[in-house]
Design a protein around this motif. Structure first.
Motif, PDB file in Angstrom:
ATOM      1  N   THR A 258      11.374 -31.409 -45.338  1.00  0.00           N
ATOM      2  CA  THR A 258      10.664 -32.086 -44.240  1.00  0.00           C
ATOM      3  C   THR A 258      11.407 -31.965 -42.916  1.00  0.00           C
ATOM      4  O   THR A 258      11.023 -32.577 -41.923  1.00  0.00           O
ATOM      5  N   ASP A 259      12.473 -31.184 -42.915  1.00  0.00           N
ATOM      6  CA  ASP A 259      13.271 -30.969 -41.712  1.00  0.00           C
ATOM      7  C   ASP A 259      12.391 -30.340 -40.620  1.00  0.00           C
ATOM      8  O   ASP A 259      11.717 -29.330 -40.847  1.00  0.00           O
ATOM      9  N   GLN A 260      12.403 -30.928 -39.428  1.00  0.00           N
ATOM     10  CA  GLN A 260      11.557 -30.456 -38.332  1.00  0.00           C
ATOM     11  C   GLN A 260      11.947 -29.064 -37.843  1.00  0.00           C
ATOM     12  O   GLN A 260      11.164 -28.390 -37.176  1.00  0.00           O
ATOM     13  N   SER A 261      13.173 -28.639 -38.192  1.00  0.00           N
ATOM     14  CA  SER A 261      13.624 -27.328 -37.694  1.00  0.00           C
ATOM     15  C   SER A 261      13.264 -26.186 -38.655  1.00  0.00           C
ATOM     16  O   SER A 261      13.660 -25.039 -38.419  1.00  0.00           O
ATOM     17  N   ARG A 262      12.535 -26.492 -39.721  1.00  0.00           N
ATOM     18  CA  ARG A 262      12.163 -25.430 -40.665  1.00  0.00           C
ATOM     19  C   ARG A 262      11.290 -24.366 -39.984  1.00  0.00           C
ATOM     20  O   ARG A 262      10.645 -24.613 -38.982  1.00  0.00           O
ATOM     21  N   TRP A 263      11.274 -23.184 -40.569  1.00  0.00           N
ATOM     22  CA  TRP A 263      10.395 -22.132 -40.085  1.00  0.00           C
ATOM     23  C   TRP A 263       8.947 -22.523 -40.364  1.00  0.00           C
ATOM     24  O   TRP A 263       8.590 -22.865 -41.491  1.00  0.00           O
ATOM     25  N   THR A 264       8.113 -22.482 -39.353  1.00  0.00           N
ATOM     26  CA  THR A 264       6.702 -22.815 -39.511  1.00  0.00           C
ATOM     27  C   THR A 264       5.826 -21.694 -38.973  1.00  0.00           C
ATOM     28  O   THR A 264       6.269 -20.861 -38.187  1.00  0.00           O
ATOM     29  N   LEU A 265       4.588 -21.706 -39.400  1.00  0.00           N
ATOM     30  CA  LEU A 265       3.665 -20.618 -39.081  1.00  0.00           C
ATOM     31  C   LEU A 265       3.200 -20.688 -37.633  1.00  0.00           C
ATOM     32  O   LEU A 265       2.772 -21.735 -37.150  1.00  0.00           O
ATOM     33  N   VAL A 266       3.254 -19.548 -36.952  1.00  0.00           N
ATOM     34  CA  VAL A 266       2.758 -19.420 -35.580  1.00  0.00           C
ATOM     35  C   VAL A 266       2.071 -18.071 -35.438  1.00  0.00           C
ATOM     36  O   VAL A 266       2.202 -17.183 -36.286  1.00  0.00           O
ATOM     37  N   GLY A 267       1.349 -17.917 -34.346  1.00  0.00           N
ATOM     38  CA  GLY A 267       0.822 -16.617 -33.967  1.00  0.00           C
ATOM     39  C   GLY A 267       1.721 -15.988 -32.927  1.00  0.00           C
ATOM     40  O   GLY A 267       2.451 -16.683 -32.204  1.00  0.00           O
ATOM     41  N   VAL A 268       1.697 -14.672 -32.838  1.00  0.00           N
ATOM     42  CA  VAL A 268       2.461 -13.968 -31.806  1.00  0.00           C
ATOM     43  C   VAL A 268       1.565 -12.917 -31.172  1.00  0.00           C
ATOM     44  O   VAL A 268       0.689 -12.344 -31.819  1.00  0.00           O
ATOM     45  N   VAL A 269       1.800 -12.663 -29.900  1.00  0.00           N
ATOM     46  CA  VAL A 269       1.064 -11.640 -29.155  1.00  0.00           C
ATOM     47  C   VAL A 269       2.074 -10.756 -28.438  1.00  0.00           C
ATOM     48  O   VAL A 269       3.011 -11.260 -27.801  1.00  0.00           O
ATOM     49  N   SER A 270       1.908  -9.440 -28.566  1.00  0.00           N
ATOM     50  CA  SER A 270       2.779  -8.506 -27.854  1.00  0.00           C
ATOM     51  C   SER A 270       2.488  -8.587 -26.360  1.00  0.00           C
ATOM     52  O   SER A 270       1.348  -8.368 -25.928  1.00  0.00           O
ATOM     53  N   ARG A 271       3.520  -8.904 -25.563  1.00  0.00           N
ATOM     54  CA  ARG A 271       3.326  -9.023 -24.118  1.00  0.00           C
ATOM     55  C   ARG A 271       3.390  -7.672 -23.408  1.00  0.00           C
ATOM     56  O   ARG A 271       2.911  -7.525 -22.293  1.00  0.00           O
ATOM     57  N   SER A 272       3.972  -6.673 -24.051  1.00  0.00           N
ATOM     58  CA  SER A 272       4.146  -5.364 -23.408  1.00  0.00           C
ATOM     59  C   SER A 272       3.087  -4.360 -23.836  1.00  0.00           C
ATOM     60  O   SER A 272       3.043  -3.249 -23.299  1.00  0.00           O
ATOM     61  N   GLY A 273       2.261  -4.742 -24.827  1.00  0.00           N
ATOM     62  CA  GLY A 273       1.278  -3.797 -25.340  1.00  0.00           C
ATOM     63  C   GLY A 273       1.822  -2.891 -26.414  1.00  0.00           C
ATOM     64  O   GLY A 273       1.095  -2.075 -26.987  1.00  0.00           O
TER      65      GLY A 273
END
Length: 962
Positions: A863-878
């Motif tokens: 339950t540690d808040q610093s655990r790895w959690t799911l996110v989306g990512v977008v390439s900023r450079s293409g």
């Protein structure tokens, strides 16, 4: 033919049919029915191999799968198959083989200089010589690194080829009431008895002929039983079939050599066939193997097991020598001596370590002729590339002492019998521990249970004719100066075994690995018991106290081609969906997804994979697309307690789920980590259908069975895997409802009749189907299931109905793109290290009931808040992202601290950028941050990215609920 072929006799050969074959390019001739071993023996060839370490010349020792010396490489159309026993190669016109482990030739092998190494080449010499400290700067492993290449080139036996094997292989699943392993008289009797009760019987015999080691006097009885079995429809008889593995649940693996013995396979016939046999009862009639005796010079060409000499004479009409001697510690060798004398051999002497023999053995000795030397032992042999003489001395086997001088006896063949070892290998594979029998000086299978039985010689019932006693004297080694071999193929001597004891290797498993005793291609069939006896003597313990090594599959070599069968040529065998051929016919690029072969994309001419999947994803978002989802795990749950059971294994509630409704569910492991997600459909009050991810289908099934068998055995629930029974197609996109309406009969598919997560039953093109409205793509979508054998028919009907709506099939790459845009997880995110909270699925964790994993899911670390959690990512450079890249802080010049990794990526036509999903430290609080995706090893990329919500398309779910 030659002086070694008897004038008459030979039950297996056709004297009117001459067969030509080559060994190392030299032409030889044999008779139809010969093995390579018998044909070479008939041609007077004595040296048939070279030993592994010392490159000593070796000749035939045995008759069958226990042969350790005569190994050849069979070459067919450029394909090389090394380490094939000459005893198992049936000759045919044009057969070409090569000898092995020699240079430049078998008769003149320069590597034989190794014999001068003496004790320097004893067990473990390579560790001591090349790994330890050496004079000068070459210390530790440096010397090994310098010598490794030469050592590895010198090691090994046969050399495999690189040409592709174009032979065809098959596999077959079979079920029977009784599987009889062994086609000797004992096995045939068991098969006949079982067949008469109406049970379905399969009989497997590894040799080409029925009868096993039985002599010619039993030929008539064997023929009668075989003819009776052949006439019965409930009996399957398989010759040339070796059962080599016994696994849980009485599942056994066998290889049938269908056309190895033929120059050209019949049309449609495979080379080999892999059998997977599931039997209610297994009857072991695997016989017994004769043992050698360990004495100096016991490996010289011309030294052979006694019963092998008898069988070459009776089966192939080939004498193993002209002037024979016999060395034994038991009665069975006397029958061999008499039989070979009757066939025309000159028996020079019978040497027996026992001071007295019975009347039956004495009569046979008189018939055999020659000197009878009781209370004597062979203490040496002579001859460069073949036996010329033996040295015999008076011997007291109880005190192990010699008296008087040694006598030379000229002989070109010495037949040795050191007793018999019942074949316990398969029983050991099944988990049975062999039991020592003091009378037979051998290990026997333990007491069987209801699922298996053991018969004949395999059970220790050594039924010798002539009233001979099967009990040997307890003599395994003649302790006389000279090099005496225990494992002939790996050159393990009696002194090596004692050296292992002195150096502290006193467990049989350690002895095996230190000396390599029993680790050759024959798997210790001739060497194990003598080796254990010598080890026991060094320890001062009885043999049974030392124990045995555990026998493991395969009993004898099984080709990878036969195991892979129809999938031969692939790295792994793959499962195929019912629509597999349709995909191939319509341009699909196939690739492996777990154990399945699935469409990657349907590439049009000139398209790359990326261009194809982007087009397919656009089609789904704008119109309608069809994807094969037959690979999803499907488990049928039935019983009065089914709903309660699902409530316990899922994190969310299922007890109140209405009939004909589905629900998304999450399973945890007992330690609180996420295990799998999927949907569960309630088909009736007490019946559910679970769908799992493709990757975790087997894992979920095992988990459910464990829960019922161990945790809640009182629950009235049956779980059945039905993955292969259902074909599945998911139709997705804003026009998917229109497509269904155009082809589904018997039910309405409108929003009122089929709401989100609803289930209806109808028909497509006359085939019953079950339809559930659910979505993995985030669009309006439906899953359509039908019986697997109707899969292609329903698929084609859906495609035809979708033509007015520009429907298109889509593959896994487009499916992955759609789910990444939507933020749906798969096994890439549920990787055994993530929790429901990490994946933002904590809304599914019920607080009203316990479930598997609920007791552990709230541990502090989870339950540690610093655990790895799911996110989306977008390439900023293409730039194109790479799955598995590290997510790091830093700047354009280089990476900073690691924060997580990308689990998946794709080019999103909706966002018009490369996007991905990632597990990132404290990901929920990093939305909007600019980080980097770095992949320094594979691609050398360091790409600027923005962290965004994992729900990149339609975050409110309006499309799939519309």
């Amino acid at each position: 033919m030659t002086s070694h072929r008897c004038a008459e006799g030979g039950t297996a050969i056709d004297r009117t049919d001459t067969v030509g074959f080559t060994v190392d390019g030299r032409q030889y001739f044999g008779l139809a029915g010969d093995t390579l071993a018998s044909a070479l023996l008939a041609n007077g060839v004595r040296v048939m191999g070279r030993s592994f370490k010392y490159h000593r010349p070796r000749g035939l020792m045995a008759f069958g799968v226990d042969e350790p010396n005569a190994l050849f490489t069979v070459t067919t159309d450029g394909v090389r198959e090394p380490n094939v026993r000459a005893t198992e190669i049936e000759i045919f016109d044009g057969l070409a083989v090569e000898s092995q482990n020699r240079w430049p030739s078998l008769d003149n092998d320069l590597m034989a200089i190794n014999q001068l190494g003496g004790k320097a080449l004893a067990a473990g010499f390579y560790y001591k010589t090349f790994m330890g400290p050496v004079i000068g700067p070459l210390k530790g492993t440096r010397f090994w690194m310098m010598c490794e290449h030469v050592i590895r080139r010198a090691a090994g036996l046969g050399r495999p080829g690189t040409a592709p094997d174009k032979s065809r292989y098959e596999r077959i699943n079979a079920f029977c009431d009784v599987l009889v392993i062994g086609g000797g008289l004992a096995g045939l009797k068991q098969a006949h008895e079982a067949a008469e009760t109406g049970r379905h019987v399969i009989v497997c015999e590894l040799e080409p002929r029925w009868g096993g080691a039985a002599d010619g006097k039993k030929e008539s009885e064997i023929r009668q039983i075989v003819e009776s079995l052949e006439s019965r429809p409930n009996v399957t008889l398989l010759t040339r079939t070796t059962v080599w593995g016994w696994y849980d649940g009485n599942m056994l693996a066998a290889t049938e050599r269908v056309s190895d013995h033929l120059k050209t396979a019949p049309e449609g016939a495979p080379r080999q066939r892999h059998w997977v046999i599931r039997a209610e009862h297994v009857a072991l009639a695997t016989g017994a193997l004769e043992r050698p005796i360990v004495f100096p010079g016991n490996d010289r060409p011309g030294v052979m097991l006694a019963d092998a000499g008898r069988r070459y004479t009776e089966t192939f009409g080939v004498l193993p020598g002209q002037h024979l001697a016999v060395f034994a510690n038991n009665d069975s060798a006397y029958a061999t001596a008499a039989a070979l004398r009757h066939a025309g051999a000159n028996v020079r002497a019978i040497v027996d370590v026992r001071p007295e023999i019975g009347a039956a053995a004495q009569r046979l000795a008189d018939r055999a002729g020659g000197a009878l030397k009781l209370g004597h032992a062979v203490v040496g042999t002579s001859g460069a590339k073949g036996l010329k003489s033996i040295s015999v001395a008076r011997y007291n086997h109880e005190t192990r002492s010699f008296s008087g001088g040694a006598e030379e006896i000229e002989t070109d063949c010495l037949l040795v019998s050191g007793g018999w070892s019942p074949v316990v290998h398969l029983a050991s594979q099944a988990g049975a521990n062999p039991v020592w029998d003091d009378a037979l000086q051998a290990f026997l299978p333990p007491k069987p249970d209801a699922h298996w039985s053991v018969h004949g010689a395999a059970a220790g019932d050594l039924d010798f004719d002539h009233d001979l006693s099967p009990a040997p004297a307890p003599v395994f080694e003649i302790g006389h100066p000279g090099k005496a071999f225990v494992d002939f193929q790996h050159d393990v001597t009696a002194d090596d075994v004692r050296l292992a004891h002195r150096e502290g290797f006193r467990s049989v498993e350690h002895l095996k690995r230190y000396t390599t005793l029993g680790m050759a291609t024959d798997q210790g069939k001739t060497s194990n018991v003598p080796g254990l006896a010598i080890m026991a003597d060094a320890l001062g313990k009885p043999i049974p106290d030392v124990g045995t090594t555990r026998f493991r599959p395969p009993y004898t070599a099984a080709s990878l081609g036969s195991i892979a069968a129809e999938r031969y040529g692939d790295l792994f065998p793959h499962r195929l969906t019912p629509m597999h051929d349709w995909h191939g016919d319509h341009g699909a690029r196939m690739y492996a997804a777990g154990h399945w072969e699935r469409p990657e994309s349907y590439n049009r001419p000139g398209e790359t994979v990326e261009q194809a999947y982007v087009r397919e994803a656009k089609t789904v978002r704008s119109g309608a697309g069809l994807v094969d989802v037959s690979t999803l795990g499907k488990i049928d749950i039935q019983g009065p307690d089914a709903a309660d059971f699902l409530n316990r294994v899922y994190t969310n509630g299922f007890a109140k789920l209405p009939v004909n409704k589905a629900r998304y569910g999450l399973m945890l492991r007992e330690d609180g980590f996420a295990m799998d997600d999927g949907t569960t459909w309630r088909l009736a009050e007490n019946r559910f259908l679970i769908t799992t991810t493709t990757a975790n289908a087997g894992k979920v099934m095992s988990h459910l069975e464990l829960c019922l068998d161990v945790h809640w055995p009182d629950m009235r629930v049956h779980v059945t895997s039905v993955t292969d029974q259902w074909a599945g197609a998911a139709i997705a996109g804003p026009k998917s409802r229109d497509v269904l309406a155009a082809c589904v009969t018997g039910t309405d598919v409108g929003n009122d009749a089929l709401p989100f997560m609803g289930i209806v039953h109808g028909a497509v093109s006359g085939v019953p189907v079950m339809i559930c409205r659910l979505s993995f793509s985030g669009e309006l979508a439906y899953e359509v299931y039908c019986g697997a054998h109707h899969g292609t028919h329903v698929w084609e009907a859906l495609m035809a109905a979708g033509e007015p709506f520009a429907i298109a099939p889509y593959g896994l790459e487009a499916l992955g793109t759609l789910r990444i845009e939507k933020g749906h997880v798969t096994a890439a995110e549920i990787d055994g290290r993530t929790t429901a909270r990490d994946l933002h699925l904590d809304w599914m964790l019920s607080s009203k009931k316990p479930f598997v994993g609920s007791a552990m899911m709230n541990r502090e670390g989870l339950t540690d808040q610093s655990r790895w959690t799911l996110v989306g990512v977008v390439s900023r450079s293409g730039e194109k992202l790479h799955g598995g890249s590290h997510v790091v802080a830093g700047d354009r010049d280089g990476p900073g601290p690691g924060l997580g990794h990308l689990t998946a990526m794709a080019f999103s036509p909706e966002i018009n950028a490369y996007v991905g999903l990632a597990l990132v430290e404290d990901g929920g609080n990093r939305i909007g941050q600019h980080l980097y995706a770095t992949d320094p090893v594979r691609s050398g990329t360091h790409i600027p990215i923005e962290i965004v919500s994992q729900h990149m398309v339609d975050p409110k779910g309006e499309r799939m609920h519309g």
